[in-house]
Motif scaffolding. Structure first.
Motif, PDB file in Angstrom:
ATOM      1  N   VAL A 240      42.017 -19.190  14.595  1.00 18.48           N
ATOM      2  CA  VAL A 240      41.949 -18.968  16.084  1.00 18.48           C
ATOM      3  C   VAL A 240      43.217 -19.108  16.826  1.00 18.48           C
ATOM      4  N   MET A 241      44.027 -19.772  16.501  1.00 21.26           N
ATOM      5  CA  MET A 241      45.213 -19.927  17.275  1.00 21.26           C
ATOM      6  C   MET A 241      46.253 -18.619  17.233  1.00 21.26           C
ATOM      7  N   VAL A 242      46.165 -17.999  16.261  1.00 20.66           N
ATOM      8  CA  VAL A 242      46.910 -16.846  15.707  1.00 20.66           C
ATOM      9  C   VAL A 242      46.523 -15.707  16.725  1.00 20.66           C
ATOM     10  N   SER A 243      45.039 -15.579  16.949  1.00 23.38           N
ATOM     11  CA  SER A 243      44.740 -14.776  17.747  1.00 23.38           C
ATOM     12  C   SER A 243      44.479 -14.876  19.315  1.00 23.38           C
ATOM     13  N   GLU A 244      45.058 -16.218  19.706  1.00 25.50           N
ATOM     14  CA  GLU A 244      45.111 -16.625  20.790  1.00 25.50           C
ATOM     15  C   GLU A 244      46.147 -15.803  21.828  1.00 25.50           C
ATOM     16  N   ASN A 245      47.394 -15.705  21.479  1.00 24.71           N
ATOM     17  CA  ASN A 245      48.419 -15.043  22.093  1.00 24.71           C
ATOM     18  C   ASN A 245      47.753 -13.298  22.090  1.00 24.71           C
ATOM     19  N   ALA A 246      47.371 -12.763  20.959  1.00 27.15           N
ATOM     20  CA  ALA A 246      46.906 -11.766  21.004  1.00 27.15           C
ATOM     21  C   ALA A 246      45.887 -11.262  21.814  1.00 27.15           C
ATOM     22  N   PHE A 247      44.841 -12.169  21.959  1.00 26.73           N
ATOM     23  CA  PHE A 247      43.628 -11.825  23.038  1.00 26.73           C
ATOM     24  C   PHE A 247      44.397 -12.038  24.239  1.00 26.73           C
ATOM     25  N   ASN A 248      45.261 -12.883  24.885  1.00 29.38           N
ATOM     26  CA  ASN A 248      45.992 -12.680  26.145  1.00 29.38           C
ATOM     27  C   ASN A 248      46.393 -11.327  26.470  1.00 29.38           C
ATOM     28  N   ILE A 249      47.091 -11.042  25.336  1.00 24.94           N
ATOM     29  CA  ILE A 249      47.900  -9.664  25.604  1.00 24.94           C
ATOM     30  C   ILE A 249      46.807  -8.623  25.974  1.00 24.94           C
ATOM     31  N   VAL A 250      45.663  -8.373  25.136  1.00 28.56           N
ATOM     32  CA  VAL A 250      44.751  -7.723  25.266  1.00 28.56           C
ATOM     33  C   VAL A 250      43.987  -7.722  26.504  1.00 28.56           C
ATOM     34  N   SER A 251      43.594  -8.792  26.649  1.00 31.43           N
ATOM     35  CA  SER A 251      42.820  -8.905  28.145  1.00 31.43           C
ATOM     36  C   SER A 251      43.437  -8.806  29.355  1.00 31.43           C
ATOM     37  N   GLN A 252      44.800  -9.191  29.297  1.00 29.78           N
ATOM     38  CA  GLN A 252      45.572  -8.791  30.351  1.00 29.78           C
ATOM     39  C   GLN A 252      45.803  -7.172  30.544  1.00 29.78           C
ATOM     40  N   ALA A 253      45.885  -6.792  29.408  1.00 27.75           N
ATOM     41  CA  ALA A 253      46.092  -5.113  29.551  1.00 27.75           C
ATOM     42  C   ALA A 253      44.590  -4.279  29.952  1.00 27.75           C
ATOM     43  N   LEU A 254      43.507  -4.959  29.912  1.00 26.12           N
ATOM     44  CA  LEU A 254      42.363  -4.534  30.111  1.00 26.12           C
ATOM     45  C   LEU A 254      41.666  -5.212  31.475  1.00 26.12           C
ATOM     46  N   GLN A 255      42.362  -5.840  32.131  1.00 27.39           N
ATOM     47  CA  GLN A 255      41.834  -6.674  33.332  1.00 27.39           C
ATOM     48  C   GLN A 255      41.273  -5.742  34.233  1.00 27.39           C
ATOM     49  N   ASP A 256      41.740  -4.255  34.421  1.00 27.67           N
ATOM     50  CA  ASP A 256      40.994  -3.537  35.326  1.00 27.67           C
ATOM     51  C   ASP A 256      39.861  -2.515  34.927  1.00 27.67           C
ATOM     52  N   LYS A 257      39.716  -2.933  33.493  1.00 30.05           N
ATOM     53  CA  LYS A 257      38.538  -1.930  32.808  1.00 30.05           C
ATOM     54  C   LYS A 257      37.301  -2.848  32.968  1.00 30.05           C
ATOM     55  N   LYS A 258      36.447  -2.322  33.410  1.00 29.02           N
ATOM     56  CA  LYS A 258      35.145  -2.931  33.495  1.00 29.02           C
ATOM     57  C   LYS A 258      34.080  -2.780  32.657  1.00 29.02           C
TER      58      LYS A 258
ATOM     59  N   PHE B 244      36.860 -11.585  21.134  1.00 29.35           N
ATOM     60  CA  PHE B 244      36.527 -10.257  21.875  1.00 29.35           C
ATOM     61  C   PHE B 244      35.155 -10.265  22.515  1.00 29.35           C
ATOM     62  N   LYS B 245      34.375 -11.141  22.376  1.00 27.05           N
ATOM     63  CA  LYS B 245      33.028 -11.187  23.020  1.00 27.05           C
ATOM     64  C   LYS B 245      32.951 -11.644  24.410  1.00 27.05           C
ATOM     65  N   LYS B 246      34.288 -12.209  24.778  1.00 25.05           N
ATOM     66  CA  LYS B 246      34.476 -12.724  26.046  1.00 25.05           C
ATOM     67  C   LYS B 246      34.705 -11.611  27.123  1.00 25.05           C
ATOM     68  N   ILE B 247      35.010 -10.251  26.385  1.00 19.44           N
ATOM     69  CA  ILE B 247      35.329  -8.878  27.503  1.00 19.44           C
ATOM     70  C   ILE B 247      34.379  -7.533  26.827  1.00 19.44           C
TER      71      ILE B 247
ATOM     72  N   ASP C 130      32.352  -1.181  28.727  1.00 17.53           N
ATOM     73  CA  ASP C 130      33.011  -1.208  27.333  1.00 17.53           C
ATOM     74  C   ASP C 130      33.464   0.391  27.125  1.00 17.53           C
ATOM     75  N   LYS C 131      32.821   1.308  27.648  1.00 15.93           N
ATOM     76  CA  LYS C 131      33.470   2.743  27.388  1.00 15.93           C
ATOM     77  C   LYS C 131      34.945   2.936  27.984  1.00 15.93           C
ATOM     78  N   ASP C 132      35.173   2.168  29.218  1.00 15.15           N
ATOM     79  CA  ASP C 132      36.553   2.177  29.519  1.00 15.15           C
ATOM     80  C   ASP C 132      37.585   1.457  28.602  1.00 15.15           C
ATOM     81  N   ILE C 133      37.074   0.365  28.285  1.00 10.60           N
ATOM     82  CA  ILE C 133      37.948  -0.423  27.216  1.00 10.60           C
ATOM     83  C   ILE C 133      38.160   0.250  25.919  1.00 10.60           C
TER      84      ILE C 133
END
Length: 108
Positions: free
Chosen positions: A38-56, A91-94, A58-61
């Motif tokens: 879980v902790m290994v993926s925490e930083n990775a998730f922050n990178i991905v979610s930050q990069a996708l913050q303007d995508k609303k 990933f279920k968060k986004i 699933d198709k855009d993502i």
């Protein structure tokens, strides 16, 4: 000198202690491995979610991630791979479950 029964009893008591300690260690190792995943993926998730913050949607993502993989953007693609390998539930968060399956297939 001790009798055979006492030697057998002491042997069983000492062996049971080792078996119990081994069981406790095994349980702790399993717990630690799950925590590390879980902790290994925490930083990775922050990178991905930050990069996708303007995508609303699933198709855009998915389109954005396809772009990352086609251009070889290693920070993003490495993060997606880390999440797919260790903690897909993040990933279920986004996005939806179908999109998660599609995204994790992209990295292959």
């Amino acid at each position: 000198m001790y009798s055979k029964n006492k030697i057998l009893l002491f042997s069983l008591i000492s062996i049971s202690g080792w078996i119990f300690a081994s069981y406790i260690m095994l349980c702790e190792v399993r717990t630690e491995r799950e925590y590390i995943k879980v902790m290994v993926s925490e930083n990775a998730f922050n990178i991905v979610s930050q990069a996708l913050q303007d995508k609303k949607t699933d198709k855009d993502i998915i389109n954005q991630m396809e772009l990352w993989f086609s251009k070889g953007w290693t920070a993003q693609t490495g993060s997606v791979t880390t999440i797919c390998n260790n903690n897909r539930d993040a990933f279920k968060k986004i996005m939806s479950d179908d999109s998660i399956t599609t995204i994790c297939r992209l990295r292959i």
